[in-house]
Design a protein around this motif. Structure first.
Motif, short mmCIF file in Angstrom:
data_model
loop_
_atom_site.label_atom_id
_atom_site.label_comp_id
_atom_site.label_asym_id
_atom_site.label_seq_id
_atom_site.Cartn_x
_atom_site.Cartn_y
_atom_site.Cartn_z
N GLU A 52 -63.55 9.33 -39.99
CA GLU A 52 -63.44 9.66 -41.41
C GLU A 52 -62.18 10.50 -41.57
OE1 GLU A 52 -65.24 8.26 -43.57
OE2 GLU A 52 -66.81 7.49 -42.24
N HIS A 91 -67.24 10.23 -48.01
CA HIS A 91 -67.95 10.71 -46.82
C HIS A 91 -68.68 12.04 -47.01
CE1 HIS A 91 -64.38 13.17 -46.54
NE2 HIS A 91 -63.60 12.16 -46.15
N HIS A 138 -70.62 7.36 -46.09
CA HIS A 138 -69.97 7.05 -44.82
C HIS A 138 -70.11 8.24 -43.89
CE1 HIS A 138 -67.25 3.52 -46.11
NE2 HIS A 138 -68.21 3.69 -47.01
#
Length: 232
Positions: free
Chosen positions: A9, A57, A150
């Motif tokens: 990420e 995220h 995510h």
């Protein structure tokens, strides 16, 4: 064969414009079996998190403020990766960020020859289809109901299952059914690593023809009329 399935990420899309990696999640496989070993770490990017990235995220400036710098944990990550091939979805993106971080802290970048891209594999198997991780998980019946946002380790876990499906499914592990059955009868669960280490390999049989087989072959050859090799 040891492989590492991983995901990252980041703060954005381009490490060359100042974006940084903020999370990495890695899953170890040996001979296509998960060993149970993993690596997961968050990193302080030393720059503000764009709102658009945080919405993907959920990693905020406050959350990342007390996390280690990548440079402080680079050796531990490299030790885990070892010399294994590295599997990722849209792998060039993850490789670009990982190598940019390594270069920033004076480390050697990882060779592109170690890269395996599940997106490229999926394009060959399913041309014209939607090839996001979510779409491919749905296609192969992989449960992603717990994926709200995510996350590098969660996505690596999903990608591990997807990679196996894209490259032939679980059939390669059928030879381990006996070991798993024995473990089940003992009331325990055998790990992927233990199964890989316990795997029994059958020695190759002798391939030389015996006298009877040679005699039968000679008799068969005599029955062939006007063979081509006799004209050479």
């Amino acid at each position: 064969m040891r492989e590492i399935i991983f995901d990252t990420e980041t703060t954005g899309f381009d490490p060359h414009s100042g974006d940084r990696m903020v999370e990495i999640g890695c899953i170890e496989m040996i001979d296509r079996l998960e060993t149970g070993n993993s690596f997961h770490c968050y990193y302080n990017p030393q720059r503000p998190m764009p709102k658009a990235a945080e919405e993907i995220h959920g990693l905020s400036d406050i959350f990342l403020s007390d996390k280690m710098l990548f440079a402080d944990g680079a050796d531990e990550l490299l030790e885990f990766l070892g010399d294994a091939n590295l599997v990722a979805h849209n792998a060039q993106f993850d490789f670009n960020f990982l190598n940019a971080e390594l270069v920033l802290c004076g480390k050697k970048p990882i060779s592109q020859f170690r890269m395996i891209d599940t997106l490229a594999i999926a394009k060959v198997k399913h041309p014209g289809a939607k090839l996001t991780l979510d779409a491919l998980c749905s296609r192969y019946g992989i449960d992603r109901s717990h994926r709200i946002k995510h996350g590098a380790l969660l996505d690596a876990e999903l990608l591990t299952q997807l990679y196996i499906e894209l490259t032939g499914g679980r059939q390669i592990g059928l030879s381990l059914s006996e070991e798993k059955a024995d473990a089940a009868s003992e009331g325990r669960k055998i790990s992927g690593k233990e199964a890989a280490l316990r795997r029994q390999f059958i020695a190759p049989r002798a391939h030389e023809a015996n006298e009877m087989e040679l005699a039968r072959h000679a008799a068969f050859m005599k029955e062939i009329e006007d063979p081509l090799w006799a004209k050479i």
